[in-house]
Structures are given as structure tokens and as C-alpha cells.
Design a protein around this motif. Structure first.
Motif, PDB file in Angstrom:
ATOM      1  N   UNK A 153     -50.935  -7.259  -8.515  1.00  0.00           N
ATOM      2  CA  UNK A 153     -50.526  -6.620  -7.254  1.00  0.00           C
ATOM      3  C   UNK A 153     -50.525  -7.576  -6.068  1.00  0.00           C
ATOM      4  N   UNK A 154     -51.324  -8.636  -6.125  1.00  0.00           N
ATOM      5  CA  UNK A 154     -51.514  -9.488  -4.947  1.00  0.00           C
ATOM      6  C   UNK A 154     -50.967 -10.903  -5.058  1.00  0.00           C
ATOM      7  N   UNK A 155     -50.472 -11.298  -6.213  1.00  0.00           N
ATOM      8  CA  UNK A 155     -50.042 -12.677  -6.421  1.00  0.00           C
ATOM      9  C   UNK A 155     -48.747 -12.714  -7.221  1.00  0.00           C
ATOM     10  N   UNK A 156     -48.100 -13.855  -7.185  1.00  0.00           N
ATOM     11  CA  UNK A 156     -46.889 -14.055  -7.986  1.00  0.00           C
ATOM     12  C   UNK A 156     -47.320 -14.567  -9.357  1.00  0.00           C
ATOM     13  N   UNK A 157     -47.279 -13.687 -10.336  1.00  0.00           N
ATOM     14  CA  UNK A 157     -47.775 -14.004 -11.670  1.00  0.00           C
ATOM     15  C   UNK A 157     -46.664 -13.785 -12.687  1.00  0.00           C
ATOM     16  N   UNK A 158     -46.450 -14.788 -13.560  1.00  0.00           N
ATOM     17  CA  UNK A 158     -45.502 -14.621 -14.677  1.00  0.00           C
ATOM     18  C   UNK A 158     -46.220 -14.009 -15.878  1.00  0.00           C
ATOM     19  N   UNK A 159     -47.404 -14.522 -16.170  1.00  0.00           N
ATOM     20  CA  UNK A 159     -48.269 -13.992 -17.218  1.00  0.00           C
ATOM     21  C   UNK A 159     -49.654 -14.601 -16.997  1.00  0.00           C
ATOM     22  N   UNK A 160     -50.646 -14.074 -17.697  1.00  0.00           N
ATOM     23  CA  UNK A 160     -52.013 -14.582 -17.600  1.00  0.00           C
ATOM     24  C   UNK A 160     -52.340 -15.404 -18.836  1.00  0.00           C
ATOM     25  N   UNK A 161     -53.106 -16.469 -18.637  1.00  0.00           N
ATOM     26  CA  UNK A 161     -53.686 -17.193 -19.758  1.00  0.00           C
ATOM     27  C   UNK A 161     -55.121 -16.706 -19.921  1.00  0.00           C
TER      28      UNK A 161
ATOM     29  N   UNK B 254     -58.538 -17.726 -12.136  1.00  0.00           N
ATOM     30  CA  UNK B 254     -58.405 -19.065 -11.580  1.00  0.00           C
ATOM     31  C   UNK B 254     -56.949 -19.503 -11.559  1.00  0.00           C
ATOM     32  N   UNK B 255     -56.615 -20.425 -10.677  1.00  0.00           N
ATOM     33  CA  UNK B 255     -55.262 -21.002 -10.567  1.00  0.00           C
ATOM     34  C   UNK B 255     -54.214 -19.940 -10.251  1.00  0.00           C
ATOM     35  N   UNK B 256     -54.512 -19.094  -9.274  1.00  0.00           N
ATOM     36  CA  UNK B 256     -53.599 -18.005  -8.937  1.00  0.00           C
ATOM     37  C   UNK B 256     -52.227 -18.476  -8.482  1.00  0.00           C
ATOM     38  N   UNK B 257     -52.140 -19.606  -7.834  1.00  0.00           N
ATOM     39  CA  UNK B 257     -50.846 -20.068  -7.336  1.00  0.00           C
ATOM     40  C   UNK B 257     -50.001 -20.751  -8.407  1.00  0.00           C
ATOM     41  N   UNK B 258     -50.523 -20.866  -9.605  1.00  0.00           N
ATOM     42  CA  UNK B 258     -49.802 -21.547 -10.677  1.00  0.00           C
ATOM     43  C   UNK B 258     -48.707 -20.692 -11.298  1.00  0.00           C
ATOM     44  N   UNK B 259     -48.770 -19.389 -11.094  1.00  0.00           N
ATOM     45  CA  UNK B 259     -47.844 -18.472 -11.762  1.00  0.00           C
ATOM     46  C   UNK B 259     -48.356 -18.018 -13.115  1.00  0.00           C
ATOM     47  N   UNK B 260     -49.337 -18.763 -13.655  1.00  0.00           N
ATOM     48  CA  UNK B 260     -49.952 -18.402 -14.934  1.00  0.00           C
ATOM     49  C   UNK B 260     -51.471 -18.518 -14.796  1.00  0.00           C
ATOM     50  N   UNK B 261     -52.072 -17.666 -13.970  1.00  0.00           N
ATOM     51  CA  UNK B 261     -53.511 -17.773 -13.739  1.00  0.00           C
ATOM     52  C   UNK B 261     -54.318 -17.531 -15.010  1.00  0.00           C
ATOM     53  N   UNK B 262     -55.517 -18.076 -15.002  1.00  0.00           N
ATOM     54  CA  UNK B 262     -56.407 -17.977 -16.159  1.00  0.00           C
ATOM     55  C   UNK B 262     -57.498 -16.956 -15.897  1.00  0.00           C
ATOM     56  N   UNK B 263     -57.639 -16.026 -16.826  1.00  0.00           N
ATOM     57  CA  UNK B 263     -58.701 -15.029 -16.768  1.00  0.00           C
ATOM     58  C   UNK B 263     -59.927 -15.578 -17.479  1.00  0.00           C
ATOM     59  N   UNK B 264     -61.102 -15.264 -16.958  1.00  0.00           N
ATOM     60  CA  UNK B 264     -62.330 -15.714 -17.605  1.00  0.00           C
ATOM     61  C   UNK B 264     -63.446 -14.710 -17.410  1.00  0.00           C
ATOM     62  N   UNK B 265     -64.310 -14.628 -18.397  1.00  0.00           N
ATOM     63  CA  UNK B 265     -65.421 -13.674 -18.334  1.00  0.00           C
ATOM     64  C   UNK B 265     -66.604 -14.225 -19.129  1.00  0.00           C
ATOM     65  N   UNK B 266     -67.795 -13.881 -18.675  1.00  0.00           N
ATOM     66  CA  UNK B 266     -69.019 -14.129 -19.419  1.00  0.00           C
ATOM     67  C   UNK B 266     -69.884 -12.896 -19.237  1.00  0.00           C
ATOM     68  N   UNK B 267     -70.432 -12.394 -20.332  1.00  0.00           N
ATOM     69  CA  UNK B 267     -71.312 -11.225 -20.277  1.00  0.00           C
ATOM     70  C   UNK B 267     -72.626 -11.511 -21.004  1.00  0.00           C
TER      71      UNK B 267
END
Length: 129
Positions: A80-88, A44-57
Motif C-alpha cells: 500500500x505504501x511503496x512501489x513493489x513488483x514482488x517481495x523476496x 528491507x530495501x523498499x526502494x528496490x522494487x523487490x523488497x526483502x521480508x524477514x522474520x525471527x521468532x
């Protein structure tokens, strides 16, 4: 576990007309052998530069390495597809397995949050190559 496939969780998660997407569609994880949804994963929030990863299993697939595999796949795609500094990657404090996923990818606990559901630790995970 049978063959795992990913598909969009809902039809409104498709293309949004942006050259760089705002978010990867939330994907369902389906075990083809028994035809049930085994979980969901999203970025989520890919354009933020710090997108958030989420999972539910589903509990039935715990301990199979699926969480690590899915988080790795979506983080690789986003790198590979977005401008990311790091992931939250926020995880419940008690969720040792999710904390190990973050730490296994080089994540460091950087903040704590409290919500009505649970207390969480927010990891910052570096880019994937």
C-alpha cells in the motif's frame, strides 16, 4: 499468547526524511502478558522494487501462526505504501514452516543462496491486495 504489540526495535529506525521510506523500521513483537520480545519482523530495501521480508521468532511461539500473520501485515503495508513488483523472502532450506509461509502467500522458489550460516531458498512473493 497474550496481546501482541509491535514497536520499533531501535530508535534509529524512525523516519528517514524520504517521501517513500527506504525500509519499514524493524519491529519487535512483544507478548504483553509476559513482557518479552517474541520476535522481530522487517522489510528491507523498499526502494528496490523487490523488497526483502524477514522474520525471527522465539522458539516458544512456533506453531501459533504468528509468522504468517506478521509477514502478511508488513507485506500488506509495503504494498500500500511503496512501489513493489514482488517481495523476496529468503528462508533456510530446512525451515519448513517459513517455506510454508512463503508458499501460502503464492511465493515461488526462484533462487538458492549460500551464506556462512546456512543454505537458503529465495522465494518471490506476489503483491498483497
Amino acid at each position: 499468547m497474550g496481546q501482541i504489540t509491535l514497536n520499533r526495535a531501535h530508535k534509529n529506525a524512525s523516519s528517514n526524511g524520504w517521501k517513500r521510506p527506504k525500509q519499514l523500521p524493524i519491529m519487535r513483537v512483544i507478548d504483553a502478558r509476559i513482557e518479552i520480545v517474541s520476535g522481530i519482523v522487517g522489510v528491507h530495501a523498499l526502494q528496490s522494487g523487490t523488497p526483502e521480508l524477514g522474520i525471527w521468532l522465539r522458539r516458544e511461539v512456533y506453531g501459533m501462526g504468528l509468522g504468517r500473520q506478521l509477514i502478511g501485515a508488513v507485506a500488506t503495508w509495503a504494498t500500500k505504501n511503496c512501489l513493489v513488483r514482488y517481495f523476496e523472502y529468503p528462508v533456510a532450506e530446512e525451515n519448513v514452516a517459513s517455506r510454508r509461509i512463503a508458499e501460502g502467500f503464492g511465493g515461488r522458489a526462484m533462487e538458492r543462496r549460500t551464506s556462512p550460516k546456512y543454505k537458503s531458498v529465495v522465494y518471490h512473493i506476489p503483491l498483497f491486495s
